[in-house]
Design an enzyme around this catalytic site. Structure first.
Site, PDB file in Angstrom:
ATOM      1  N   LYS A 489      -4.255  20.849  26.743  1.00 51.15           N
ATOM      2  CA  LYS A 489      -3.843  19.956  27.401  1.00 51.15           C
ATOM      3  C   LYS A 489      -3.636  18.516  26.769  1.00 51.15           C
ATOM      4  CE  LYS A 489      -8.368  18.063  27.817  1.00 51.15           C
ATOM      5  NZ  LYS A 489      -9.873  18.103  28.692  1.00 51.15           N
ATOM      6  N   TYR A 714       5.516 -12.430  16.196  1.00 49.82           N
ATOM      7  CA  TYR A 714       5.554 -13.290  17.448  1.00 49.82           C
ATOM      8  C   TYR A 714       4.464 -14.295  17.567  1.00 49.82           C
ATOM      9  CZ  TYR A 714       8.804  -9.925  19.511  1.00 49.82           C
ATOM     10  OH  TYR A 714      10.010  -9.144  19.605  1.00 49.82           O
TER      11      TYR A 714
HETATM   12  C1  LIG Z   1     -10.694  18.378  27.835  1.00 52.33           C
HETATM   13  C2  LIG Z   1     -11.791  19.328  28.444  1.00 52.33           C
HETATM   14  C3  LIG Z   1     -12.565  20.117  27.550  1.00 52.33           C
HETATM   15  C4  LIG Z   1     -12.722  19.755  25.998  1.00 52.33           C
HETATM   16  O1  LIG Z   1     -13.372  18.839  25.584  1.00 52.33           O
HETATM   17  P1  LIG Z   1     -13.682  18.398  24.068  1.00 52.33           P
HETATM   18  O2  LIG Z   1     -14.450  17.555  23.875  1.00 52.33           O
HETATM   19  O3  LIG Z   1     -12.368  17.961  23.703  1.00 52.33           O
HETATM   20  O4  LIG Z   1     -13.975  19.865  23.512  1.00 52.33           O
HETATM   21  C5  LIG Z   1     -13.468  21.127  28.020  1.00 52.33           C
HETATM   22  N1  LIG Z   1     -13.452  21.055  29.398  1.00 52.33           N
HETATM   23  C6  LIG Z   1     -12.909  20.588  30.290  1.00 52.33           C
HETATM   24  C7  LIG Z   1     -13.111  20.793  31.760  1.00 52.33           C
HETATM   25  C8  LIG Z   1     -11.991  19.707  29.826  1.00 52.33           C
HETATM   26  O5  LIG Z   1     -11.164  18.965  30.599  1.00 52.33           O
END
Ligand SMILES: *Cc1c(COP(=O)(O)O)cnc(C)c1O
Length: 819
Positions: A489, A714
């Site tokens: 993702k 700035y």
């Molecule tokens: C993002 C996510 C993970 C992965 O988590 P990490 O800590 O990056 O390994 C696992 N399960 C769900 C539902 C997630 O949204």
């Protein structure tokens, strides 16, 4: 076929194997250890190695890819095939080594073996550059120097070769003797020896002794007493020695090294006579490796003058394949450092791992492979291209052009790089993956410049080998049979989309997960065929979900009903994933929702629950261990109820990255690995054992001198009270470099030195305090890498690595490396 072949019957004898033959006449010319990359399956012998994964699991894949000859410890699933030769042995790795050693023993040639902690590959490639005019050389491909890599390298030796150059690397005591028996070096070269502990040895002396075992039966050893302290000369292996040293008397005693522009001028005393050379590099490692090559040339009998002439022409060796964004929706793989058959095969494998474009094109120069006729060489290349499903060949150079007739695919030829460039518009590159592979003298960097998008000076480099390594690290922690869902993702945590997904698919993860439908759709369009879960499916995207065979996460009765309503009446068993809320209180079904959920599910045959899962709120934290256990128990109870209600079972999963190491009991049927793939795990001290995947770099645009009381940026926030030097660099908050890094909070590295920001961070740039440092326009600036880890940046602005990574904006170009 290129390699001399041995009959399978002879091989069975050499390996002292118990054979099951279907065809004793089968001739073997290739050794295969990976079922996915075989070039000539009919002539390949597959070794089911128990390395990171057990090769016995892949014998069926190998069979499907056309392999009929196997070395295994048990027949297993091979028994069902009638047309295979099976050699049963007690140790597959040892058999691979023995066969390669047998091949070595058939030939009498000069063999140079290189070992040491650093510099092996560079020294090997440079010696190849230096000696290729005088010998027909076979060498280790890339850095094939392990217990597996060495036998595969040495197997390449055949009749026409007059020299072999192989590297040998070991990770623990006891490994070198087997490599020595395979390589049987005539000349040994010891490179730099680094820290003992970094490599799994007790002491420096132990490590050195082990490494030197490689040279026990050699004629000549080239070494530096600077690295063999504690060892008396009589303890050195080989019949004769040639030494070099920066510190003491030696056969090649370095007197001084003086930088001249980008080169190094070196004077030395060689057997009492002063000699000199110019090495076209300045950094310490290159200079040392250059001296080792110098010593080798002298030891081989070249005159000081001749050695100097050759060393001056050394060119930098890049071992990495680079994947870049090309013009007209193309992807470009850039590999112009060497052009020989074995590195071409490796590059083609990487090309095939990229599925984002249907069309695959190779731009290839003449190969410099002395000793083979054009006909044999290009027939071989043609077979390779066919086997790797190439669509188009663009050949550059007189030899490949005159071999036109051997190639059976879309093809066009040019006599040189210039005429390629003149005809470039007519080649119509569009939506294809292009591999650029040329020998150095063809200057293919001119071609890559034409077909890649111009890269803005801030780039994020992604090391795909490190990512695979991290995946393997977690695989080794899993109980047997536990599946892997890789979280890609948010643009794979900022690292890329199809480039990463393709690699994960190639490495056979079971599932991918994305946040939104459109992320899943673009992966499908890029050739990803493994199952993909969509965590936030929105009704407006259901059409796309179904069309692209994506699998929605169902977290409420509403979404369940609306998805089910969207399916056609004759749809059957559409895969879905149920999310349970066990304590996160974000999305998901809670205990009281289950009766309604089950009623709805049982009423329809349109849906099939593939998995049921939940998410731990604090899997990396000791203070939350009790809560994690509570979540796991609650999950198990609810999943049991669902299973009883549905009357079938499904995949259960609850663990994310840090849960894998912290809560082995929570691995269940599958784990979801996210941040760990990208090199972070809140549960590992300093992310030990994980490799750095991402490096963010930018460049210096201007350097200014400030007087006392002048200010920077700035609102006049940047003050160097006594004046000083500032460097302006091309990264700002629009690139993802948070404004909180301003005013000295943030640190970057220039020329190996840490420097602080000064003044506020602007949108597209920021300023660094480089007072007293020698900084020039165009110097490279590291924003983060393994020395300046993202964790440190996260701490500076009180956030977590996840946020730093995913905030790097899309305008920062990604470049992918693969070795
Ligand atoms: C993002 C996510 C993970 C992965 O988590 P990490 O800590 O990056 O390994 C696992 N399960 C769900 C539902 C997630 O949204």
């Amino acid at each position: 076929m290129s390699h001399a072949s041995y009959s399978i019957a002879l091989i069975a004898e050499i390996l002292d194997a118990s054979p099951v033959f279907s065809d004793t006449e089968a001739m073997i010319s290739q050794l295969a250890t990976d079922s996915r990359s075989v070039i000539y399956p009919a002539e390949s012998l597959f070794f089911a190695l128990k390395a990171q994964r057990d090769g016995h699991k892949y014998v069926d894949d190998a069979y499907k890819n056309g392999i009929r000859n196997f070395v295994v410890t048990e027949k297993g699933s091979l028994e069902k095939y009638e047309d295979v030769n099976i050699l049963v042995v007690s140790d597959v790795l040892l058999s691979l080594q023995n066969l390669s050693a047998y091949n070595r023993s058939q030939y009498d040639l000069k063999v140079l073996a290189i070992t040491g902690s650093n510099g092996k590959t560079i020294v090997k490639e440079w010696l190849y550059q230096l000696l290729a005019n005088d010998f027909n050389i076979v060498k280790s491909p890339k850095s094939f120097n392990s217990q597996i890599g060495v036998p595969l390298s040495v197997w390449q030796i055949e009749e026409e070769h007059t020299m072999g150059i192989f590297e040998a690397g070991i990770s623990r005591s006891g490994e070198m003797s087997s490599l020595a028996q395979i390589i049987k070096p005539t000349i040994g070269i010891l490179t730099n020896i680094g820290e003992a502990h970094a490599e799994g040895f007790f002491s420096h002396a132990e490590k050195l002794k082990e490494k030197l075992k490689l040279f026990n039966n050699a004629e000549l050893l080239i070494y530096s007493p600077d690295y063999t302290t504690g060892l008396s000369p009589k303890d050195l292996p080989a019949k004769a020695q040639f030494s070099w040293s920066l510190k003491e008397k030696a056969d090649l005693q370095i007197l001084f090294i003086e930088p001249i522009e980008s080169k190094s001028y070196i004077r030395a005393l060689c057997k009492g006579i002063e000699i000199e050379c110019l090495i076209p590099f300045r950094d310490n490692a290159s200079v040392e490796n250059g001296i080792i090559c110098w010593a080798t040339l002298l030891a081989l009998g070249y005159s000081g003058k001749e050695a100097d002439a050759r060393l001056e022409k050394l060119t930098r060796v890049s071992m990495r394949l680079e994947l870049k964004t090309g013009i007209n929706q193309c992807s470009v793989i850039d590999d112009s450092y060497s052009a020989d058959t074995s590195s071409l095969a490796i590059a083609l494998d990487f090309l095939n791992l990229q599925n984002q474009h249907a069309k695959k094109t190779l731009i290839l120069s003449d190969l410099v492979e002395t000793g083979k006729s054009n006909e044999i060489l290009y027939t071989e290349i043609a077979a390779l291209l066919k086997q790797k499903n190439l669509h188009r060949l663009i050949g550059v150079g007189p030899n490949i052009s005159s071999s036109d007739e051997f190639f059976d695919l879309e093809k066009v030829f040019f006599k040189d790089t210039q005429s390629f460039i003149q005809n470039f518009p007519a080649l119509h590159f569009n939506n294809e993956t292009i591999l650029v592979k040329g020998a150095r003298k063809f200057e293919f960097e001119r071609i890559s410049k034409l077909i890649t998008l111009k890269i803005h000076d801030t780039i994020l480099e992604i090391d795909l080998n490190a990512l695979s390594g991290n995946l393997q690290f977690y695989r080794n922690k899993l109980k047997s049979g536990v599946k892997v869902m890789a979280m890609v993702k948010a643009f794979s945590y900022g690292s890329g989309s199809f480039e990463i997904a393709n690699l994960l698919q190639y490495n056979k993860v079971d599932y991918l997960a994305v946040a939104f439908t459109d992320e899943g759709v673009s992966l499908r369009k890029a050739g990803i065929t493994i199952p993909i879960m969509v965590m936030s499916p929105e009704p407006s995207g259901f059409d796309a979900i179904i069309k692209h065979n994506l699998e929605p996460e169902i977290y409420s009765l509403d979404i369940l009903k609306s998805f089910s309503g969207y399916l056609n009446d004759n749809d059957y068993d559409y895969p879905i994933h149920l999310k349970l809320d066990t304590g996160m209180h974000r999305l998901g079904f809670e205990e009281p929702d289950l009766p309604d959920l089950l009623r709805t599910l049982v009423e329809t045959t349109k849906l099939k629950v593939i998995s049921v899962f939940s998410h731990l709120v604090g899997s990396d934290s000791a203070s939350l261990d009790e809560f994690s256990v509570h979540q796991l128990n609650r999950f198990t109870d609810m999943a049991n109820d669902i299973e009883a209600g549905l009357n079938y079972s499904f995949i259960r999963h609850i663990s994310n990255t840090s849960g894998i190491t912290r809560h082995p009991d929570a691995q269940l049927d599958m784990v979801r690995i996210g941040i760990g793939l990208y090199g972070f795990d809140g549960n590992l001290l300093n992310n030990q054992s994980l490799r750095t995947v991402a490096v963010l770099k930018t460049t210096v645009t201007q350097v200014k001198k400030l007087k006392a009381n002048e200010t920077v940026g700035y609102s006049r926030k940047g003050v160097l009270s006594g004046g000083g030097d500032i460097a302006t660099v091309k990264i700002g908050y629009a690139d993802g470099y948070n404004r909180k890094f301003g005013n000295g909070v943030g640190i970057m590295i220039i020329n190996g030195k840490r420097v602080n920001t000064v003044g506020v961070i602007c949108m597209d740039m920021c300023m660094l305090d480089v007072t007293g440092l020698d900084v020039k326009i165009g110097d490279e600036v590291i924003v983060f890498n393994s020395e300046l880890p993202i964790v440190e940046l996260a701490n500076q602005i009180d956030t977590i690595p996840y946020e730093i990574l995913t905030n790097i904006s899309q305008r920062v170009k990604r470049i992918y490396f693969y070795e």
